[in-house]
Design an enzyme around this catalytic site. Structure first.
Site, PDB file in Angstrom:
ATOM      1  N   SER A 158       0.838  -1.196   0.000  1.00  0.00           N
ATOM      2  CA  SER A 158       0.000   0.000   0.000  1.00  0.00           C
ATOM      3  C   SER A 158       0.880   1.256   0.000  1.00  0.00           C
ATOM      4  CB  SER A 158      -0.947  -0.044   1.205  1.00  0.00           C
ATOM      5  OG  SER A 158      -1.974   0.883   1.071  1.00  0.00           O
ATOM      6  N   ASP A 322      -8.471  -6.542  -4.922  1.00  0.00           N
ATOM      7  CA  ASP A 322      -8.086  -5.202  -4.461  1.00  0.00           C
ATOM      8  C   ASP A 322      -8.584  -4.178  -5.473  1.00  0.00           C
ATOM      9  OD1 ASP A 322      -6.816  -2.855  -3.678  1.00  0.00           O
ATOM     10  OD2 ASP A 322      -4.833  -3.765  -3.453  1.00  0.00           O
ATOM     11  N   HIS A 355      -7.924  -5.163  -0.569  1.00  0.00           N
ATOM     12  CA  HIS A 355      -6.612  -4.510  -0.442  1.00  0.00           C
ATOM     13  C   HIS A 355      -5.829  -4.982   0.787  1.00  0.00           C
ATOM     14  CE1 HIS A 355      -3.600  -1.393  -0.714  1.00  0.00           C
ATOM     15  NE2 HIS A 355      -3.921  -0.936   0.483  1.00  0.00           N
TER      16      HIS A 355
HETATM   17  N1  LIG Z   1      -5.255  -0.788   6.388  1.00  0.00           N
HETATM   18  C1  LIG Z   1      -3.908  -0.357   6.183  1.00  0.00           C
HETATM   19  C2  LIG Z   1      -3.585  -0.200   4.743  1.00  0.00           C
HETATM   20  C3  LIG Z   1      -4.340   0.913   4.095  1.00  0.00           C
HETATM   21  O1  LIG Z   1      -3.756   1.267   2.890  1.00  0.00           O
HETATM   22  C4  LIG Z   1      -3.645   0.905   6.948  1.00  0.00           C
HETATM   23  O2  LIG Z   1      -4.550   1.408   7.596  1.00  0.00           O
HETATM   24  O3  LIG Z   1      -2.531   1.362   6.945  1.00  0.00           O
END
Ligand SMILES: N[C@@H](CCO)C(=O)O
Ligand SMILES: CC(=O)SCCNC(=O)CCNC(=O)[C@H](O)C(C)(C)COP(=O)(O)OP(=O)(O)OC[C@H]1O[C@@H](n2cnc3c(N)ncnc32)[C@H](O)[C@@H]1OP(=O)(O)O
Length: 382
Positions: A158, A322, A355
């Site tokens: 991410s 995702d 994701h």
């Molecule tokens: N759920 C993760 C990844 C979000 O992109 C976060 O809160 O960092």
């Protein structure tokens, strides 16, 4: 929403850089603090260091109990003794990002002037705008301070995948292998739009007070919670929400429209209320903006130009369900890497988890990551 006071102050392990760091926006943060954790031992050749970057709301506690929540590390499925990122073999470094709220310099820390003189109040919304590249600059200082010239690998999912790409583009000689997971070379218009809904929720909370919420100790819990609820929907998939909750009702007797009727509503509220106990609203505003600004092609002319003549080898992974960082964006990255003649492998993991699958138990992903790191280690004789 019972939480109104800021979360407790915790002592974190930090590296302090008195000279500070100059940001893309031109501002200088002086001094610079980078909170970090390490796992495993750096070998004599200093060739076994793996930098794990964290995502939007993660932190440096990648493989141990998080002191605020009391929960295990956010990537313990992947990082630890005998795990794919094997801390018996590798020296793992993880740092809280610049702008974060777990000990690195960020909006909740005490403001300093350009000479580093403390101003007696938190930065709040006077904290300068930071970019993914600024985060990586801060990490580079830490890595050097730990005695590492070249990282065996930089890995992350991410927003941390964005940092991985920025590392490889900005410091190619310092990155032997790079694994951007569930990431993209820029933040899409749709993703910026979701972030803006979250930011608007924070701004519209009367307790936000233009970002000066430290003055009476009441945090904008409602706004931050709604921001997380919206964002959390994007971290899952329709199939995962249906599998977990379907249209099932939360209770037998909702008698007013104020109660949670469906399980999915109650679940989202739970995600929102637990989030405000561990995250700072001004950090959320800062870091979401940094993600939104990220655009590797804009920085370098094109993604292929960003990696021209790169010595780095890449492992790109995406997750089939995702829709935040879809496989199509990973494929576009792979095409650009191919055009740059970079060594790259790619895998799409079939899953309905969306994701955040990169954080969960996905054995095929873990095997592939473990194999990539083992191959990089073999090539370097680690
Ligand atoms: N759920 C993760 C990844 C979000 O992109 C976060 O809160 O960092
Ligand atoms: C990369 C980084 O840097 S890490 C970033 C920071 N960490 C994260 O973002 C992780 C937070 N995200 C999550 O927990 C995400 O939900 C996931 C997708 C990763 C976890 O998925 P899963 O393990 O499948 O958990 P799930 O989504 O089912 O959530 C379980 C929680 O919902 C709660 N829950 C489940 N159903 C309901 C319901 N009907 N009503 C209220 N709460 C509910 C559970 O009690 C549990 O609560 P807890 O986490 O406080 O123990």
């Amino acid at each position: 929403m019972e939480q109104t006071a800021p979360f407790p102050v915790i002592e974190h392990q930090r590296a302090v850089f008195p000279e500070g760091v100059t940001l893309d926006c031109g501002a200088v943060l002086r001094p610079l603090s980078v909170a970090y954790r390490t796992y495993g031992t750096l070998n004599a050749a200093r060739s076994n260091a793996v930098l794990v970057c964290h995502a939007l709301t993660g932190d440096q506690y990648v493989a141990e109990r998080q002191p605020l929540t009391g929960r295990g590390g956010w990537w313990e499925a992947l990082v630890g003794p005998g795990k794919p990122v094997d801390t018996d073999r590798f020296f793992v470094i993880c740092a809280n990002v610049l702008g974060g709220c777990m000990g690195s310099t960020g909006p909740g820390e005490e403001m300093t002037d350009e000479n580093g003189v403390p101003q007696g109040r938190p930065w709040g919304t006077d904290f300068p705008s930071v970019t993914i590249c600024d985060m990586v600059r801060a990490q580079k200082k830490l890595v050097e301070k730990l005695g590492v010239d070249r990282l065996l690998a930089v890995i992350g999912g991410s927003m941390s995948g964005m940092q991985v790409l920025e590392w490889a583009a900005t410091y190619p000689e310092a990155v032997f292998a790079a694994a951007p997971i569930a990431a993209a070379t820029h933040h899409s218009a749709q993703n910026i739009a979701f972030h803006e809904v979250g930011r608007a929720a924070i701004h519209s909370d009367p307790d936000w007070k233009g970002g000066r919420y430290w003055e009476d100790g009441r945090i904008p819990a409602q706004g931050l919670s709604v921001a997380r609820m919206v964002a959390h929907i994007t971290y899952l998939s329709e199939a995962a929400l249906t599998r977990k909750f379907g249209r099932r009702l939360q209770g037998a007797s909702a008698v007013t429209f104020l109660e949670d009727v469906f399980q999915v509503e109650s679940y989202l509220r739970h995600q929102g209320s637990t989030f405000v106990r561990r995250f700072d609203a001004n950090s959320y505003l800062t870091i979401t903006r940094a993600m939104d600004y990220f655009d590797l092609a804009n920085e370098h002319g094109s993604v292929t130009a960003a990696f021209a003549n790169t010595p780095t080898r890449f492992f790109v992974a995406s997750f089939s369900s995702d829709w935040l960082f879809p496989t199509s964006e990973s494929r576009a990255l792979v095409r650009a890497l191919n055009a740059a003649a970079a060594p790259v492998s790619f895998i799409e993991i079939p899953t309905d988890k969306g994701h955040d699958a990169f954080l969960l138990d996905e054995p095929e992903f873990h095997r592939a990551m473990g194999g990539f790191l083992a191959g990089a280690a073999r090539a370097l004789g680690v």
